[in-house]
Design an enzyme around this catalytic site. Sequence first.
Site, PDB file in Angstrom:
ATOM      1  N   ASP A  31       0.856  -1.196   0.000  1.00  0.00           N
ATOM      2  CA  ASP A  31       0.000   0.000   0.000  1.00  0.00           C
ATOM      3  C   ASP A  31       0.890   1.244   0.000  1.00  0.00           C
ATOM      4  O   ASP A  31       1.899   1.309   0.722  1.00  0.00           O
ATOM      5  CB  ASP A  31      -0.913  -0.008   1.237  1.00  0.00           C
ATOM      6  CG  ASP A  31      -2.051   0.998   1.113  1.00  0.00           C
ATOM      7  OD1 ASP A  31      -3.208   0.561   1.011  1.00  0.00           O
ATOM      8  OD2 ASP A  31      -1.777   2.222   1.114  1.00  0.00           O
ATOM      9  N   ILE A  32       0.506   2.235  -0.803  1.00  0.00           N
ATOM     10  CA  ILE A  32       1.326   3.432  -0.967  1.00  0.00           C
ATOM     11  C   ILE A  32       1.309   4.303   0.292  1.00  0.00           C
ATOM     12  O   ILE A  32       2.204   5.120   0.507  1.00  0.00           O
ATOM     13  CB  ILE A  32       0.832   4.236  -2.204  1.00  0.00           C
ATOM     14  CG1 ILE A  32       1.928   5.146  -2.721  1.00  0.00           C
ATOM     15  CG2 ILE A  32      -0.437   5.024  -1.889  1.00  0.00           C
ATOM     16  CD1 ILE A  32       1.632   5.730  -4.099  1.00  0.00           C
ATOM     17  N   VAL A  97     -11.025   3.033  -3.642  1.00  0.00           N
ATOM     18  CA  VAL A  97     -10.693   2.462  -4.956  1.00  0.00           C
ATOM     19  C   VAL A  97     -11.720   1.383  -5.291  1.00  0.00           C
ATOM     20  O   VAL A  97     -11.893   0.421  -4.528  1.00  0.00           O
ATOM     21  CB  VAL A  97      -9.271   1.861  -4.958  1.00  0.00           C
ATOM     22  CG1 VAL A  97      -8.961   1.257  -6.326  1.00  0.00           C
ATOM     23  CG2 VAL A  97      -8.236   2.926  -4.611  1.00  0.00           C
ATOM     24  N   HIS A 101     -10.310  -5.191  -3.198  1.00  0.00           N
ATOM     25  CA  HIS A 101      -8.983  -5.413  -2.616  1.00  0.00           C
ATOM     26  C   HIS A 101      -9.107  -5.776  -1.145  1.00  0.00           C
ATOM     27  O   HIS A 101      -9.960  -5.267  -0.425  1.00  0.00           O
ATOM     28  CB  HIS A 101      -8.093  -4.181  -2.783  1.00  0.00           C
ATOM     29  CG  HIS A 101      -8.711  -2.895  -2.317  1.00  0.00           C
ATOM     30  ND1 HIS A 101      -9.644  -2.213  -3.064  1.00  0.00           N
ATOM     31  CD2 HIS A 101      -8.532  -2.184  -1.181  1.00  0.00           C
ATOM     32  CE1 HIS A 101     -10.012  -1.128  -2.409  1.00  0.00           C
ATOM     33  NE2 HIS A 101      -9.366  -1.084  -1.260  1.00  0.00           N
ATOM     34  N   HIS A 103      -7.036  -5.653   2.368  1.00  0.00           N
ATOM     35  CA  HIS A 103      -5.894  -5.097   3.079  1.00  0.00           C
ATOM     36  C   HIS A 103      -5.338  -6.179   4.007  1.00  0.00           C
ATOM     37  O   HIS A 103      -6.092  -6.769   4.787  1.00  0.00           O
ATOM     38  CB  HIS A 103      -6.311  -3.910   3.953  1.00  0.00           C
ATOM     39  CG  HIS A 103      -6.854  -2.731   3.205  1.00  0.00           C
ATOM     40  ND1 HIS A 103      -6.125  -1.584   3.004  1.00  0.00           N
ATOM     41  CD2 HIS A 103      -8.051  -2.525   2.610  1.00  0.00           C
ATOM     42  CE1 HIS A 103      -6.856  -0.706   2.332  1.00  0.00           C
ATOM     43  NE2 HIS A 103      -8.040  -1.249   2.088  1.00  0.00           N
TER      44      HIS A 103
HETATM   45  P1  AMP Z   1      -9.795   1.562   0.352  1.00  0.00           P
HETATM   46  O1  AMP Z   1     -10.055   2.716   1.251  1.00  0.00           O
HETATM   47  O2  AMP Z   1     -10.151   0.243   1.004  1.00  0.00           O
HETATM   48  O3  AMP Z   1     -10.427   1.720  -1.013  1.00  0.00           O
HETATM   49  O4  AMP Z   1      -8.230   1.499   0.177  1.00  0.00           O
HETATM   50  C1  AMP Z   1      -7.527   1.917  -0.941  1.00  0.00           C
HETATM   51  C2  AMP Z   1      -6.070   1.807  -0.622  1.00  0.00           C
HETATM   52  O5  AMP Z   1      -5.315   1.945  -1.806  1.00  0.00           O
HETATM   53  C3  AMP Z   1      -5.554   2.881   0.357  1.00  0.00           C
HETATM   54  O6  AMP Z   1      -5.020   2.249   1.509  1.00  0.00           O
HETATM   55  C4  AMP Z   1      -4.488   3.618  -0.463  1.00  0.00           C
HETATM   56  O7  AMP Z   1      -3.385   4.014   0.317  1.00  0.00           O
HETATM   57  C5  AMP Z   1      -4.117   2.577  -1.497  1.00  0.00           C
HETATM   58  N1  AMP Z   1      -3.586   3.108  -2.749  1.00  0.00           N
HETATM   59  C6  AMP Z   1      -4.105   4.071  -3.527  1.00  0.00           C
HETATM   60  N2  AMP Z   1      -3.346   4.270  -4.628  1.00  0.00           N
HETATM   61  C7  AMP Z   1      -2.317   3.394  -4.535  1.00  0.00           C
HETATM   62  C8  AMP Z   1      -1.188   3.104  -5.367  1.00  0.00           C
HETATM   63  N3  AMP Z   1      -0.959   3.757  -6.531  1.00  0.00           N
HETATM   64  N4  AMP Z   1      -0.318   2.146  -4.956  1.00  0.00           N
HETATM   65  C9  AMP Z   1      -0.534   1.480  -3.792  1.00  0.00           C
HETATM   66  N5  AMP Z   1      -1.586   1.699  -2.983  1.00  0.00           N
HETATM   67  C10 AMP Z   1      -2.472   2.650  -3.344  1.00  0.00           C
END
Ligand code: AMP
Length: 114
Positions: A31-32, A97, A101, A103
């Site tokens: 995760d970024i 997103v 996914h 976590h």
């Molecule tokens: P959610 O709130 O469950 O939709 O989590 C989306 C996750 O994606 C968050 O923890 C972000 O930090 C992560 N995220 C967004 N863009 C990226 C990226 N380019 N690379 C890695 N993680 C990302």
Amino acid sequence: MDPNCIFCSILTGDLPSAEVYGDDLAYAFADISPVTPTHVLVIPREHVAAIEDIDQDREPLLGHLLRVAAIVAQQSGISRDGYRLVINQGANAGQMVDHLHLHVLGGAVMGRMG
Ligand code: AMP
Ligand code: ZN
């Protein structure tokens, strides 16, 4: 693939990512913006917007994603001390997103949920 989806862009290589695990059906990457020392995202290679889009045909995919999460946890060295698997679904959960996914969170003692 959804051209407007950042996780699809990661899968095609158009956006960079730090790979943790990959196979025919799933991909895992760091995760970024990690909230725990280990914070890995496990995604299907197929664009599935949300857990609610998992129909009966895709149930095996969901099982595979869970198994990959456990593999990631073992490979990351967080299995023994424990970890948390999270799926955020919709606005109240803070889903940002729209590509399904999981976590994988670990490496620290986490508080109670809620
Ligand atoms: P959610 O709130 O469950 O939709 O989590 C989306 C996750 O994606 C968050 O923890 C972000 O930090 C992560 N995220 C967004 N863009 C990226 C990226 N380019 N690379 C890695 N993680 C990302
Ligand atoms: Zn996508």
